[in-house]
Design an enzyme around this catalytic site. Structure first.
Site, mmCIF file in Angstrom:
data_model
loop_
_atom_site.group_PDB
_atom_site.id
_atom_site.type_symbol
_atom_site.label_atom_id
_atom_site.label_comp_id
_atom_site.label_asym_id
_atom_site.label_seq_id
_atom_site.Cartn_x
_atom_site.Cartn_y
_atom_site.Cartn_z
ATOM 1 N N ARG A 120 30.404 4.436 33.468
ATOM 2 C CA ARG A 120 30.790 3.607 34.614
ATOM 3 C C ARG A 120 32.186 3.996 35.100
ATOM 4 O O ARG A 120 33.120 4.144 34.307
ATOM 5 C CB ARG A 120 30.778 2.128 34.214
ATOM 6 C CG ARG A 120 31.117 1.164 35.348
ATOM 7 C CD ARG A 120 31.142 -0.271 34.833
ATOM 8 N NE ARG A 120 29.829 -0.671 34.365
ATOM 9 C CZ ARG A 120 29.627 -1.623 33.444
ATOM 10 N NH1 ARG A 120 30.663 -2.234 32.879
ATOM 11 N NH2 ARG A 120 28.407 -1.957 33.088
ATOM 12 N N ARG B 16 38.525 -5.413 33.848
ATOM 13 C CA ARG B 16 37.552 -4.477 34.414
ATOM 14 C C ARG B 16 37.968 -4.059 35.826
ATOM 15 O O ARG B 16 39.073 -4.338 36.275
ATOM 16 C CB ARG B 16 36.166 -5.132 34.422
ATOM 17 C CG ARG B 16 35.673 -5.597 33.041
ATOM 18 C CD ARG B 16 35.238 -4.449 32.164
ATOM 19 N NE ARG B 16 34.646 -4.868 30.900
ATOM 20 C CZ ARG B 16 33.347 -5.132 30.707
ATOM 21 N NH1 ARG B 16 32.496 -5.065 31.728
ATOM 22 N NH2 ARG B 16 32.900 -5.464 29.515
ATOM 23 N N LYS C 45 35.759 -9.356 27.843
ATOM 24 C CA LYS C 45 36.020 -8.742 29.153
ATOM 25 C C LYS C 45 36.721 -9.721 30.078
ATOM 26 O O LYS C 45 36.627 -10.945 29.924
ATOM 27 C CB LYS C 45 34.718 -8.271 29.786
ATOM 28 C CG LYS C 45 33.687 -9.363 30.006
ATOM 29 C CD LYS C 45 32.381 -8.745 30.477
ATOM 30 C CE LYS C 45 31.288 -9.801 30.573
ATOM 31 N NZ LYS C 45 29.984 -9.217 30.943
ATOM 32 N N LYS D 62 37.756 -10.231 34.343
ATOM 33 C CA LYS D 62 37.468 -9.749 35.693
ATOM 34 C C LYS D 62 38.383 -10.409 36.718
ATOM 35 O O LYS D 62 38.631 -11.613 36.657
ATOM 36 C CB LYS D 62 36.006 -10.015 36.050
ATOM 37 C CG LYS D 62 35.031 -9.287 35.122
ATOM 38 C CD LYS D 62 33.585 -9.599 35.452
ATOM 39 C CE LYS D 62 32.644 -8.827 34.529
ATOM 40 N NZ LYS D 62 31.224 -9.116 34.829
ATOM 41 N N CYS E 113 20.028 -6.429 38.622
ATOM 42 C CA CYS E 113 20.699 -5.594 37.612
ATOM 43 C C CYS E 113 19.748 -4.470 37.205
ATOM 44 O O CYS E 113 18.555 -4.519 37.498
ATOM 45 C CB CYS E 113 21.080 -6.441 36.405
ATOM 46 S SG CYS E 113 19.659 -6.966 35.403
ATOM 47 N N CYS F 104 19.006 -0.731 29.630
ATOM 48 C CA CYS F 104 19.899 -1.757 29.113
ATOM 49 C C CYS F 104 19.363 -2.326 27.807
ATOM 50 O O CYS F 104 18.231 -2.818 27.744
ATOM 51 C CB CYS F 104 20.073 -2.882 30.142
ATOM 52 S SG CYS F 104 21.131 -4.223 29.538
ATOM 53 N N CYS G 146 18.046 -10.488 31.874
ATOM 54 C CA CYS G 146 18.431 -11.309 30.733
ATOM 55 C C CYS G 146 19.426 -12.358 31.210
ATOM 56 O O CYS G 146 19.905 -12.296 32.346
ATOM 57 C CB CYS G 146 19.019 -10.459 29.603
ATOM 58 S SG CYS G 146 20.741 -9.972 29.869
ATOM 59 N N CYS H 167 24.453 -10.228 34.997
ATOM 60 C CA CYS H 167 25.216 -9.156 35.636
ATOM 61 C C CYS H 167 25.034 -9.121 37.148
ATOM 62 O O CYS H 167 25.886 -8.595 37.849
ATOM 63 C CB CYS H 167 24.836 -7.814 35.027
ATOM 64 S SG CYS H 167 25.377 -7.620 33.315
#
Length: 591
Positions: free
Chosen positions: A75, A144, A217, A219, A452, A458, A497, A501
């Site tokens: 990424r 991120r 994480k 953001k 996603c 994934c 899931c 995302c």
């Protein structure tokens, strides 16, 4: 005396990594294996890559006595989604030569490359740096990719200011470790990966992240009140620009957004950020730093499912969290190099301004500087050639001959920028010749939908998402047309899931993968209703465990009732929220 919680396995790995180095270099040099060990997968995330495997191949390979078909997703970190034509072409070249031949535009204005085998991993990340991009901190327990409105609308300079701030913030929050450069940047003398003699035995000091980085994480996103195109409330720190006329007077600071959840754990939940305070533009770096420091020192390092900032704020309460941010401001100002006391303490209440609108920036737009940009819809962000749709070839042609710059959007689309008016007709011809549709050629249902990646790559996916949504939209388009609702605008987001995302929990219609039927293999989804397109309201569970093939039939009575019972120009999400889930559920089960 408070008992200290036992640290999670990931925390111990980070602490022992010597500035995120671990054994990454040694394992890259080992050409005899096609994957890395678990501890290394955790550290590689900080460098912008996840180890995955092709789950479509698991069963057939198992029958042949083979292990998993490992590969890596890489990424990029692209603040504000800004790219040059040369960079986009470079990404396509890397994907063709070292990946699976496709690139994917993400929901955070970045690019992902898939199907990178271990022996090509160094080459991919190295070449990304050669085209003046980076993968550092695109993943991992750090800040991120910094998002902001990508539209190059220059009439009043507001969006240019947001982009400038996004760049400044991205530089400020980048980790100070030299590990990334040591491992991935080419030595021009030898033409090989740079070998570091006498690698450090201790991490470099990092005033923001410390030795163990963040618990999870983090953001950051910037938006304007009349154009929340990046879902500012979904970020750990949302920066909502407040304007007076054409002047940016400061930002409302929003804290604690995050879409991920674990349904089996009652203490886990998705959340929109809370309105914390208002600060002038020059105070942004200190307030962002103070919030990060509080999360660093008080975030949960024992249970990663409880480690995001939203849980810290939930457990402390907003007033106490705000007090801690105020306590950390002097240290944050020191880190930022500004005089102590520059940011007012105690912090004021937020400004009354809030989100009022949303744009996806698709279609042709006058930039305000004599040039144009074209917002091009990319279904689920996947750039590839398939059948009559030769999107990748079209973009190669455009970036080679007609388009100088681009911006990636948080809806997985692309803006082709800085176009001379004389080029518009030729650009439209290139797109048509390659079967690429523009926004006026697709339905509103498809325009405002994204998913996603989910299966097959994934590792967290429960059900299909990217591969399932196009067919679902086909069915939904027919249903909407039959009911005379084809012109309605509402957001549709699907994930494989509950980690969210694709930001499904504040959409008008959210579809979240929950399970798979053991006999048929059909995915089952939780259907959420009642969010809104401007991203300021959470939706609610309408029905759980709905088979993929029954989603549209489950929505049919709701859509019918919406058409008959809406008030004025009420949107679909507003209608569902007003009526409530219990009343809507009764529509499909009349007494």
């Amino acid at each position: 005396m408070t008992k200290e919680l036992k640290k999670s396995k990931v925390e111990l790995i980070k602490e022992a990594s010597v500035g995120l180095r671990g054994s990454i270099a040694e394992e890259l040099d080992d050409r005899t294996t096609d994957h890395v060990v678990d501890a290394t997968t955790k550290l590689l995330k900080f460098h912008g890559t996840y180890q995955q495997d092709d789950r479509d191949l698991r069963k057939p390979r198992r029958k042949e006595g083979l292990g998993k078909a490992y590969s890596f997703m890489v990424r990029n970190r692209i603040p504000g989604g800004k790219m040059t034509a040369a960079q986009f072409l470079g990404e396509l070249d890397i994907a063709d030569e070292l990946g699976n031949g496709t690139i994917r535009i993400t929901t955070r204005q970045s690019i992902q490359l898939h199907g990178v085998v271990k022996n090509n991993l160094w080459g991919v990340i190295h070449r990304i740096n050669e085209i003046k991009l980076s993968t550092q901190s695109a993943c991992g327990d750090v800040t991120r990719n910094v998002c902001c409105c990508p539209a190059p609308l220059r009439q009043n300079g507001l969006r240019d200011k947001l982009q400038q701030l996004a760049d400044e913030i991205a530089v400020h929050v980048r980790p100070k470790t030299k590990a990334y450069h040591e491992i991935w940047i080419k030595d021009p003398e030898s033409g090989k990966r740079q070998q570091v003699v006498g690698a450090p035995t201790e991490s470099e000091p990092d005033p923001i992240y410390g030795n163990a980085y963040l618990p999870r994480k983090f953001k950051i996103g910037l938006a304007l009140c009349d154009d929340n195109c990046i879902d500012v409330y979904d970020n750990d720190v949302g920066l909502l620009g407040v304007t007076e006329g054409d002047e940016l007077i400061g930002f409302n600071i929003l804290a604690g957004g995050g879409m991920g959840t674990t349904p089996s754990k009652k203490q886990c939940f998705p959340a929109l950020a809370k309105r914390l305070t208002f600060v002038k533009t020059e105070h942004l770096l200190p307030i962002i730093t103070a919030i990060i420091l509080v999360q660093r020192d008080f975030g949960n390092r024992a249970d990663r499912s409880q480690a995001r900032l939203k849980y810290l704020i939930h457990n402390l309460g907003l007033p106490e969290f705000k007090s801690k941010v105020e306590e950390y401001l002097p240290a944050a100002e020191s880190i930022c190099g500004v005089p102590a006391g520059t940011v007012p303490c105690p912090l004021p209440e937020p400004h009354a301004a809030d989100v009022t609108g949303h744009e996806d920036h698709l279609g042709w737009h006058d930039q305000g500087d004599g040039k144009w940009f074209l917002g091009l819809p990319i279904e689920n962000g996947r750039v590839k050639d398939e059948g009559a749709l030769r999107l990748k070839t079209a973009l190669r042609t455009l970036f080679s001959h007609h388009v100088a710059t681009a911006r990636l959007t948080a809806h997985q689309n692309i803006l082709l920028c800085d176009i001379e008016g004389s080029q518009k007709e030729e650009i439209e011809k290139v797109l048509a010749d390659h079967g690429v549709v523009t926004v006026n050629q697709i339905s509103n249902a498809r325009r405002f939908a994204f998913a996603c990646p989910a299966l097959p790559t994934c590792g967290l996916a429960v059900t299909e998402s990217e591969r399932a949504l196009p067919g679902l939209i086909d069915e939904l388009e027919t249903e909407l047309k039959d009911q005379g609702l084809e012109s309605e605008e509402f957001s549709i987001r699907m994930t494989g899931c509950p980690n969210g995302c694709a930001r499904p929990y504040n959409a008008d219609l959210g579809l979240v993968g929950r399970s798979v039927d053991g006999k048929t293999g059909e995915g089952r989804y939780t259907v959420f209703l009642g969010g809104n397109q401007i991203g300021t309201r959470m939706n609610q569970v309408f029905q759980d465990q709905v088979p993929r093939g029954e989603i549209v039939s489950v929505l049919r009575p709701v859509l019918k009732h919406f058409k008959e019972g809406r008030q004025g120009k009420e949107t679909f999400g507003d209608f569902c929220n007003r009526i409530g889930m219990q009343a809507l559920a009764a529509l499909g089960n009349p007494v």
